[in-house]
Design a protein around this motif. Structure first.
Motif, PDB file in Angstrom:
ATOM      1  N   PRO B  18       0.813  -1.230   0.000  1.00 20.38           N
ATOM      2  CA  PRO B  18       0.000   0.000   0.000  1.00 20.38           C
ATOM      3  C   PRO B  18       0.839   1.268   0.000  1.00 20.38           C
ATOM      4  O   PRO B  18       0.453   2.254  -0.631  1.00 20.38           O
ATOM      5  CB  PRO B  18      -0.829  -0.112   1.282  1.00 20.38           C
ATOM      6  CG  PRO B  18      -0.237  -1.196   2.071  1.00 20.38           C
ATOM      7  CD  PRO B  18       0.523  -2.078   1.156  1.00 20.38           C
ATOM      8  N   TYR B  19       1.975   1.227   0.674  1.00 14.97           N
ATOM      9  CA  TYR B  19       2.837   2.414   0.658  1.00 14.97           C
ATOM     10  C   TYR B  19       3.339   2.688  -0.752  1.00 14.97           C
ATOM     11  O   TYR B  19       3.333   3.826  -1.217  1.00 14.97           O
ATOM     12  CB  TYR B  19       4.014   2.234   1.619  1.00 14.97           C
ATOM     13  CG  TYR B  19       3.677   2.646   3.022  1.00 14.97           C
ATOM     14  CD1 TYR B  19       3.570   3.999   3.355  1.00 14.97           C
ATOM     15  CD2 TYR B  19       3.438   1.696   4.008  1.00 14.97           C
ATOM     16  CE1 TYR B  19       3.240   4.383   4.639  1.00 14.97           C
ATOM     17  CE2 TYR B  19       3.104   2.072   5.292  1.00 14.97           C
ATOM     18  CZ  TYR B  19       3.010   3.418   5.604  1.00 14.97           C
ATOM     19  OH  TYR B  19       2.676   3.791   6.863  1.00 14.97           O
ATOM     20  N   ALA B  20       3.768   1.622  -1.424  1.00 17.57           N
ATOM     21  CA  ALA B  20       4.261   1.785  -2.789  1.00 17.57           C
ATOM     22  C   ALA B  20       3.169   2.356  -3.672  1.00 17.57           C
ATOM     23  O   ALA B  20       3.396   3.254  -4.487  1.00 17.57           O
ATOM     24  CB  ALA B  20       4.742   0.438  -3.329  1.00 17.57           C
ATOM     25  N   TRP B  21       1.982   1.837  -3.466  1.00 19.62           N
ATOM     26  CA  TRP B  21       0.829   2.315  -4.245  1.00 19.62           C
ATOM     27  C   TRP B  21       0.626   3.812  -4.021  1.00 19.62           C
ATOM     28  O   TRP B  21       0.474   4.586  -4.980  1.00 19.62           O
ATOM     29  CB  TRP B  21      -0.418   1.521  -3.809  1.00 19.62           C
ATOM     30  CG  TRP B  21      -1.675   1.985  -4.467  1.00 19.62           C
ATOM     31  CD1 TRP B  21      -2.480   2.993  -4.073  1.00 19.62           C
ATOM     32  CD2 TRP B  21      -2.256   1.450  -5.653  1.00 19.62           C
ATOM     33  NE1 TRP B  21      -3.520   3.136  -4.913  1.00 19.62           N
ATOM     34  CE2 TRP B  21      -3.419   2.196  -5.902  1.00 19.62           C
ATOM     35  CE3 TRP B  21      -1.894   0.404  -6.520  1.00 19.62           C
ATOM     36  CZ2 TRP B  21      -4.242   1.929  -6.994  1.00 19.62           C
ATOM     37  CZ3 TRP B  21      -2.721   0.148  -7.597  1.00 19.62           C
ATOM     38  CH2 TRP B  21      -3.871   0.899  -7.834  1.00 19.62           C
ATOM     39  N   LEU B  24       3.438   5.841  -5.592  1.00 16.23           N
ATOM     40  CA  LEU B  24       3.425   5.829  -7.054  1.00 16.23           C
ATOM     41  C   LEU B  24       2.260   6.633  -7.621  1.00 16.23           C
ATOM     42  O   LEU B  24       2.408   7.380  -8.583  1.00 16.23           O
ATOM     43  CB  LEU B  24       3.337   4.371  -7.519  1.00 16.23           C
ATOM     44  CG  LEU B  24       4.001   4.044  -8.849  1.00 16.23           C
ATOM     45  CD1 LEU B  24       5.474   4.419  -8.806  1.00 16.23           C
ATOM     46  CD2 LEU B  24       3.826   2.570  -9.157  1.00 16.23           C
ATOM     47  N   PHE B  25       1.094   6.489  -7.003  1.00 11.89           N
ATOM     48  CA  PHE B  25      -0.099   7.070  -7.628  1.00 11.89           C
ATOM     49  C   PHE B  25      -0.658   8.272  -6.880  1.00 11.89           C
ATOM     50  O   PHE B  25      -1.638   8.864  -7.295  1.00 11.89           O
ATOM     51  CB  PHE B  25      -1.180   6.005  -7.782  1.00 11.89           C
ATOM     52  CG  PHE B  25      -0.766   4.908  -8.712  1.00 11.89           C
ATOM     53  CD1 PHE B  25      -0.678   5.140 -10.081  1.00 11.89           C
ATOM     54  CD2 PHE B  25      -0.429   3.661  -8.230  1.00 11.89           C
ATOM     55  CE1 PHE B  25      -0.275   4.136 -10.945  1.00 11.89           C
ATOM     56  CE2 PHE B  25      -0.021   2.654  -9.084  1.00 11.89           C
ATOM     57  CZ  PHE B  25       0.059   2.890 -10.439  1.00 11.89           C
ATOM     58  N   PHE B  26      -0.065   8.595  -5.758  1.00 12.40           N
ATOM     59  CA  PHE B  26      -0.535   9.803  -5.084  1.00 12.40           C
ATOM     60  C   PHE B  26       0.596  10.803  -4.862  1.00 12.40           C
ATOM     61  O   PHE B  26       0.531  11.934  -5.315  1.00 12.40           O
ATOM     62  CB  PHE B  26      -1.204   9.456  -3.754  1.00 12.40           C
ATOM     63  CG  PHE B  26      -1.776  10.658  -3.070  1.00 12.40           C
ATOM     64  CD1 PHE B  26      -2.992  11.195  -3.497  1.00 12.40           C
ATOM     65  CD2 PHE B  26      -1.099  11.278  -2.039  1.00 12.40           C
ATOM     66  CE1 PHE B  26      -3.509  12.329  -2.902  1.00 12.40           C
ATOM     67  CE2 PHE B  26      -1.623  12.415  -1.435  1.00 12.40           C
ATOM     68  CZ  PHE B  26      -2.824  12.936  -1.859  1.00 12.40           C
ATOM     69  N   LEU B  27       1.653  10.360  -4.225  1.00 23.20           N
ATOM     70  CA  LEU B  27       2.728  11.290  -3.887  1.00 23.20           C
ATOM     71  C   LEU B  27       3.456  11.780  -5.143  1.00 23.20           C
ATOM     72  O   LEU B  27       3.672  12.975  -5.325  1.00 23.20           O
ATOM     73  CB  LEU B  27       3.712  10.617  -2.924  1.00 23.20           C
ATOM     74  CG  LEU B  27       4.759  11.546  -2.329  1.00 23.20           C
ATOM     75  CD1 LEU B  27       4.090  12.631  -1.498  1.00 23.20           C
ATOM     76  CD2 LEU B  27       5.760  10.781  -1.492  1.00 23.20           C
ATOM     77  N   LEU B  28       3.767  10.846  -6.026  1.00 26.75           N
ATOM     78  CA  LEU B  28       4.511  11.217  -7.225  1.00 26.75           C
ATOM     79  C   LEU B  28       3.726  12.197  -8.102  1.00 26.75           C
ATOM     80  O   LEU B  28       4.244  13.261  -8.463  1.00 26.75           O
ATOM     81  CB  LEU B  28       4.888   9.950  -8.005  1.00 26.75           C
ATOM     82  CG  LEU B  28       6.313   9.886  -8.541  1.00 26.75           C
ATOM     83  CD1 LEU B  28       7.323  10.140  -7.431  1.00 26.75           C
ATOM     84  CD2 LEU B  28       6.564   8.535  -9.198  1.00 26.75           C
ATOM     85  N   PRO B  29       2.468  11.878  -8.436  1.00 24.70           N
ATOM     86  CA  PRO B  29       1.693  12.843  -9.225  1.00 24.70           C
ATOM     87  C   PRO B  29       1.592  14.190  -8.529  1.00 24.70           C
ATOM     88  O   PRO B  29       1.649  15.233  -9.170  1.00 24.70           O
ATOM     89  CB  PRO B  29       0.320  12.190  -9.345  1.00 24.70           C
ATOM     90  CG  PRO B  29       0.551  10.758  -9.133  1.00 24.70           C
ATOM     91  CD  PRO B  29       1.713  10.648  -8.212  1.00 24.70           C
ATOM     92  N   PHE B  30       1.453  14.148  -7.191  1.00 24.44           N
ATOM     93  CA  PHE B  30       1.335  15.414  -6.476  1.00 24.44           C
ATOM     94  C   PHE B  30       2.629  16.216  -6.590  1.00 24.44           C
ATOM     95  O   PHE B  30       2.603  17.430  -6.765  1.00 24.44           O
ATOM     96  CB  PHE B  30       0.994  15.165  -5.005  1.00 24.44           C
ATOM     97  CG  PHE B  30       0.892  16.431  -4.213  1.00 24.44           C
ATOM     98  CD1 PHE B  30      -0.225  17.252  -4.369  1.00 24.44           C
ATOM     99  CD2 PHE B  30       1.901  16.826  -3.355  1.00 24.44           C
ATOM    100  CE1 PHE B  30      -0.324  18.438  -3.653  1.00 24.44           C
ATOM    101  CE2 PHE B  30       1.805  18.010  -2.649  1.00 24.44           C
ATOM    102  CZ  PHE B  30       0.693  18.812  -2.792  1.00 24.44           C
TER     103      PHE B  30
END
Lengths: 366, 305
Positions: B18-21, B24-30
């Motif tokens: 879940p952390y990777a998720w 990858l899909f929340f922190l990075l786009p932000f």
């Protein structure tokens, strides 16, 4: 504590009835409870005792009958307009309020001045010895402490009538015995009339002045603990309160101060009269502790029978013998352990005599 | 007291997924969003420029993207821009939506929580049933209902309440109706979850102590359903702030919401940096109430058994 004064009818139910669809939960209950009395409604689950209590509290509307409190018919009053408070079975303490706020809840609804609320809550918490816990939340207290908070909350408004729903049901056995006396002391110190519901006969016997034994919505007998135990009105009460040996038979002798019955084990003599017809069906009830047991023949001629010991159960303070008799029935006899070692020397398979005084038996007609 | 536990690598894996998720899909786009919000506008092919000067290699953050949101370029007046206006309007309508959902959803949830246990799954199913139809279809259906010749106006005219159609569609009313309708389940479900756990004997205890039904509701039911109220409120409020589709389909042309402003900056003005700056500020607006929410649920969890 013994209070056998005739009840003055402070709380009266008249032909009270509650019907849920097809089932009659409370059936024609007429009770009269005196001021200051502790009155127990005793019965197994589903006997209607809780429904009766809920009607007193106003949570259920009776289908018929009246509830009079101090002469006023309150059957149609909503619960929040009744001068009575209830201690709930699971205590129903407000989990979001601390102990102080829980006890103050009812007083605040009365709109009392702040200073008076403070004083009354303080008194109540002192009464149940929970002063230092005022700022705790209910879940931070033990079961016994929660029970005392519930009691303090239900007494805070100085109700005319206190209703207790299985007041000790949620406590474990040891704590329960201890709390019984504490509870009675507190109730008597504030001199409140009290109706309690319980399925535990011991609880009812130790706490209440009078007991109403209920079954299937009806009240079978009302009386002091002693009356209900020593003079049960019928088979159900005799069997429900304590242990009993029932001898079914027919009336064979009927005199003013004595009678006898022919039963499966022989002729049983009873030291009181019945106004019945000869040969009618009846039963004689004899409590196990009123029967004596011995290996040698005693010098009595009435109510003396023989049997063989089938089982012995050791309960610490007393022994119970199960004795098989000629007609196949089994008789329960208890003997208290007054000396350190089993004094009677009776053991499994022994042929024994057992007998009782003729005033030990009670004739039951229904 | 041997407690079962996964061997370390397995445990790391389970926690890691879940952390990777999220990374990858929340922190990075932000972070990409944050990056774009600090750079210069680009051209049609590259909508934004790199953060360092291509010739000198010097890092330069363009704070102007944020400044321009708060400061009017003509006269330097602060907090009086169309952006601030759009933010405030969006928050206002999101608050209205959340309040309407609460007012409508509370009795709903209460009713379901107090109905027979055997009935509850069916009633909950009915709450969720609209999700089975496309969101767009449902919003379009409201157009048909609220139009000048729609069902509501026809009924009103037939009843003689009005002679000519009331202008409902493309107003704040129709927008709020649409938003409330769409977000109502998000209010009902968390409220139901807390109300169904409530011990209704507590209400009897309150009546017994002299509280009228209203007082008992206010002093017992409401405080005990507080976490559900907050959760439902947040679940409705947060997506409502950035809602784009419903205001553009049902709302009026004069009330531009922040979602629409971002869209315009992105696709009409092609100003990605400003669009992302607007989005970052919006996220900040939302994180604050969320933080309050988590703080309060953490607190109430401490107070419970």
């Amino acid at each position: 504590m013994a209070n056998n004064d005739p009840p003055d009818g402070f709380l009266v139910t008249e032909k009270l009835e509650k019907r849920f669809d097809e089932t009659l939960a409370v059936d024609d209950v007429s009770l009269s409870i005196g001021r200051g009395e502790i009155f127990a409604l005793l019965g197994s689950s589903g006997c209607g005792k809780s429904t009766l209590l809920r009607m007193l509290a106003g949570f259920e509307k009776p289908t018929a009958g009246r509830v009079l409190l101090g002469g006023q018919d309150i059957a149609q009053f909503p619960p929040y307009d009744r001068p009575m408070n209830m201690m709930f079975q699971s205590y129903a303490l407000f989990p979001h309020l601390d102990i102080w706020e829980n006890v103050a809840f009812g007083l605040k609804r009365e709109g009392l001045p702040r200073a008076e609320i403070k004083q009354r809550v303080g008194e109540m918490l002192d009464l149940v010895q929970l002063g230092p816990f005022a700022k705790r939340k209910p879940h931070q207290l033990s079961g016994g402490q929660q029970q005392r908070v519930a009691l303090a909350r239900s007494l805070a408004k100085r109700p005319k009538l206190l209703l207790l729903d299985e007041p000790l049901g949620a406590l474990d056995k040891k704590l329960r015995e201890q709390t019984q006396f504490e509870l009675v002391n507190i109730i008597e110190s504030v001199e409140v009339t009290c109706v309690m519901v319980t399925h535990d006969q011991e609880e009812a016997m130790t706490m209440a002045n009078r007991i109403a034994v209920m079954s299937k919505g009806r009240v079978l007998q009302v009386g002091s603990p002693e009356e209900v135990y020593e003079h049960p009105a019928n088979r159900f009460v005799a069997d429900f309160i304590g242990n009993v040996n029932l001898f079914e038979g027919r009336l064979s002798v009927d005199e003013a101060d004595r009678c006898a019955a022919t039963t499966g084990i022989g002729e049983i003599h009873v030291g009181h009269g019945v106004s019945g017809t000869l040969n009618m069906r009846m039963a004689v009830a004899v409590r196990p502790e009123k029967i004596q047991i011995g290996k040698s023949r005693p010098a009595v001629d009435k109510n003396l029978f023989t049997g063989k010991v089938r089982e012995i159960a050791y309960f610490g303070s007393y022994n119970t013998f199960i004795v098989g008799v000629s007609d196949g029935s089994q008789i329960r006899i208890t003997e208290s352990n007054t000396s350190r070692h089993g004094q009677s020397g009776i053991t499994w398979g022994d042929d024994v005599f057992f007998w009782w005084e003729d005033d030990a038996g009670i004739v039951l007609r229904d | 007291m041997a407690k079962f536990s996964l061997p370390m690598p397995g445990r790391r894996f389970v926690i890691g997924v879940p952390y990777a998720w999220l990374v990858l899909f929340f922190l990075l786009p932000f972070l990409i969003l944050l990056y774009i919000s600090f750079v210069d506008m680009g051209n049609d092919i590259h909508p934004f420029k790199p953060i360092w000067d291509t010739e000198t290699g010097v890092l330069k953050l363009k704070y102007e993207n944020y400044w321009s949101i708060f400061r009017r370029s003509e006269d330097d007046a602060l907090f009086d821009t169309i952006y601030i206006e759009a933010y405030l309007r969006s928050i206002w309508y999101a608050l209205c939506t959340a309040l309407l959902c609460l007012v409508i959803g509370y009795p709903f949830s209460y009713f379901i929580a107090r109905s027979k246990a055997s009935l509850r799954p069916a009633l909950l199913m009915m709450v969720m049933l609209p999700f089975w139809t496309s969101f767009l279809l449902r919003v379009y259906a409201w157009k048909g209902i609220l139009a000048d010749q729609g069902i509501v106006n026809q009924a009103l005219m037939w009843l003689g309440i009005t002679n000519e159609p009331i202008f409902l569609l493309y107003t704040n009313v129709s927008m709020l109706v649409g938003m409330t309708y769409v977000y109502l389940p998000f209010m009902i479900l968390p409220l139901y979850a807390t109300l169904v756990k409530m011990d209704f004997r507590l209400l009897e205890a309150a009546y017994d102590l002299g509280a009228s039904p209203f007082k008992a509701f206010w002093l017992v039911t409401v405080p005990l359903s507080r976490s559900g109220i907050i959760a439902g409120f947040m679940l409705v409020f947060i997506p409502s702030v950035g809602e784009f589709v419903i205001p553009s389909l049902l709302g009026g042309p004069e009330n531009i919401m922040i979602g629409r402003v971002v869209w315009d900056e992105m696709f009409t003005s092609n100003n990605w940096p400003r669009a992302t700056a607007l989005a970052v500020i919006m996220i900040a607006f939302i994180v604050v109430p969320l933080a309050i929410y988590y703080h309060s649920t953490g607190e109430s969890a401490d107070n419970r058994k």
